[in-house]
Design an enzyme around this catalytic site. Structure first.
Site, short mmCIF file in Angstrom:
data_model
loop_
_atom_site.label_atom_id
_atom_site.label_comp_id
_atom_site.label_asym_id
_atom_site.label_seq_id
_atom_site.Cartn_x
_atom_site.Cartn_y
_atom_site.Cartn_z
N GLU A 79 1.33 -1.28 5.43
CA GLU A 79 0.00 -1.72 5.01
C GLU A 79 -1.02 -0.78 5.64
O GLU A 79 -0.86 -0.36 6.80
CB GLU A 79 -0.24 -3.16 5.47
CG GLU A 79 -1.56 -3.75 5.02
CD GLU A 79 -1.65 -3.95 3.51
OE1 GLU A 79 -2.77 -4.15 3.02
OE2 GLU A 79 -0.60 -3.90 2.83
N ASP A 96 0.81 -1.22 0.00
CA ASP A 96 0.00 0.00 0.00
C ASP A 96 0.84 1.27 0.00
O ASP A 96 0.56 2.22 -0.73
CB ASP A 96 -0.93 0.02 1.22
CG ASP A 96 -2.02 -1.03 1.14
OD1 ASP A 96 -2.31 -1.50 0.02
OD2 ASP A 96 -2.58 -1.39 2.18
N LYS A 130 -5.10 -0.13 6.66
CA LYS A 130 -6.38 -0.77 6.90
C LYS A 130 -7.30 0.21 7.62
O LYS A 130 -6.86 1.20 8.20
CB LYS A 130 -6.21 -2.03 7.75
CG LYS A 130 -5.49 -3.17 7.05
CD LYS A 130 -6.31 -3.73 5.91
CE LYS A 130 -5.63 -4.88 5.21
NZ LYS A 130 -6.39 -5.34 4.02
#
Length: 241
Positions: free
Chosen positions: A104, A73, A106
């Protein structure tokens, strides 16, 4: 005359990030759209505030042996000393030697997402990296040792209640060294980083997490120094395959 306030400016930076992440979570129904929007919030934060020697993008990482990482990401990589960057139709691929950090993103943090981020980080760290001797007026310096690639996770909220403590620390400690997360930010409630002296995680559940994380990241990047001198010819042999 208006009086400037550094504390208000820094608090405003965090509040802006938290509000934008919260808006992404509330405004978009489709999980993919929600995730993409949140990812862009983090990318824009780092693009705006990191020194210009660093570039930030969603990317794959490749090594000279032709092995690719999973899609990451947020990749923080060097553009000053790394000439080999591939960008086609929005798909960015960077050489392993140029990478400083990977994250990452989220919506929330939980044990499954921590493990997911650890696997993503490991997919980058296990790649082969070259390092050439450095020429100077009197000869050559030895090849620079490979830097440690920072890894982490960036979220808006936490599924744990309380948000940190044992559940978070337990999840962070389950990974082998190759996937261990160095740092992370939960914008709504806190941030964490691996203390290199104690080998334990320092978890802070107060203050302005996004700003505190940004400062910690910049500090860690400063200690990373400069990426090694890439052996471009190690990639060249793929032209004949």
């Amino acid at each position: 005359m208006t009086n400037w306030s550094l504390s208000q400016l820094l608090a405003g930076l965090h509040d802006d990030i938290q509000q934008r992440l919260e808006t992404c979570r509330k405004s978009f129904a489709h999980p993919g759209t929600k995730g993409d929007a949140s990812e862009k919030v983090w990318l824009q934060l780092l693009e705006t505030y990191l020194p210009q020697r660093y570039q930030v993008a969603t990317a794959h990482v490749v090594d000279s042996q032709g092995i690719f990482s999973e899609q990451i990401d947020v990749v923080i990589f060097d553009r000053q000393y790394s000439p080999f960057i591939f960008n086609y139709q929005g798909q960015i691929i960077v050489p392993a030697e140029s990478v400083y950090a990977v994250f990452e993103t989220k919506q929330t943090i939980n044990a499954n997402y921590v493990e997911y981020a650890q696997n993503k980080v490991a997919s980058v760290r296990r790649l082969h990296r070259t390092s050439l001797p450095i020429p100077h007026a009197g000869g050559y310096y030895p090849p620079k040792p490979l830097i440690h690639i920072l890894g982490g996770i960036l979220t808006f909220d936490s599924d744990w209640n309380p948000h940190g403590g044992f559940p978070l620390e337990s999840s962070l400690n389950k990974s082998e060294a190759i996937g261990q997360l160095d740092m992370g930010c939960i914008a709504a409630c806190g941030h964490f980083h691996l203390n290199s002296s104690s080998g334990m995680y320092d978890i802070t559940l107060e203050g302005k997490p996004a700003t505190a994380f940004l400062f910690k990241l910049i500090s860690e990047l400063q200690f990373s120094g400069t990426v090694p001198m890439i052996d471009v010819q190690a990639y060249e042999h793929w032209l004949t395959r």
